[in-house]
Design a protein around this motif. Sequence first.
Motif, short mmCIF file in Angstrom:
data_model
loop_
_atom_site.label_atom_id
_atom_site.label_comp_id
_atom_site.label_asym_id
_atom_site.label_seq_id
_atom_site.Cartn_x
_atom_site.Cartn_y
_atom_site.Cartn_z
N ASN A 62 76.41 29.91 -1.54
CA ASN A 62 76.32 29.31 -0.62
C ASN A 62 76.35 27.75 -1.19
OD1 ASN A 62 75.72 30.94 1.23
ND2 ASN A 62 73.49 30.83 1.31
N ILE A 63 77.09 26.89 -0.35
CA ILE A 63 77.50 25.41 -0.90
C ILE A 63 76.99 24.68 0.27
CG2 ILE A 63 79.16 23.69 -1.57
CD1 ILE A 63 80.91 26.15 -2.18
N SER A 64 75.86 23.83 0.00
CA SER A 64 75.24 22.92 0.85
C SER A 64 76.21 21.46 1.23
CB SER A 64 74.12 22.02 0.45
OG SER A 64 74.32 21.10 -0.72
N PRO A 65 76.00 20.67 2.28
CA PRO A 65 76.84 19.69 2.41
C PRO A 65 76.78 18.88 1.32
CG PRO A 65 75.20 20.20 4.32
CD PRO A 65 74.89 21.18 3.24
N GLU A 66 76.12 18.80 0.58
CA GLU A 66 75.98 17.73 -0.68
C GLU A 66 76.81 18.33 -1.88
OE1 GLU A 66 72.98 18.77 0.77
OE2 GLU A 66 72.93 17.30 2.06
#
Length: 89
Positions: A62-66
């Motif tokens: 999973n990759i966060s918006p940041e």
Amino acid sequence: MTEATTPTKENRLFALLPEGELATVVSHLEPCDTPRGFVMANAGATIDYAYFPCSGVGSIINISPEGNRVEAGLFGRDGFRLRQGGGGI
């Protein structure tokens, strides 16, 4: 697919299928290489292929918006397992 590349011995999900169903599935499979860093699918994108590993392990990232990345799950020849909480599997 030759006997040497037939995934029935390596992939444990295929080992659970009755022989007739397995033969139907195997007739549609193609072996492929999945080197380190290979992306099987991106979130929100159309899934074009299903992958059934015969060895190794892969990660669901999973990759966060940041831009922070976290491993959210693992998969391999046994199937798929989600990571739970901050601990182990």
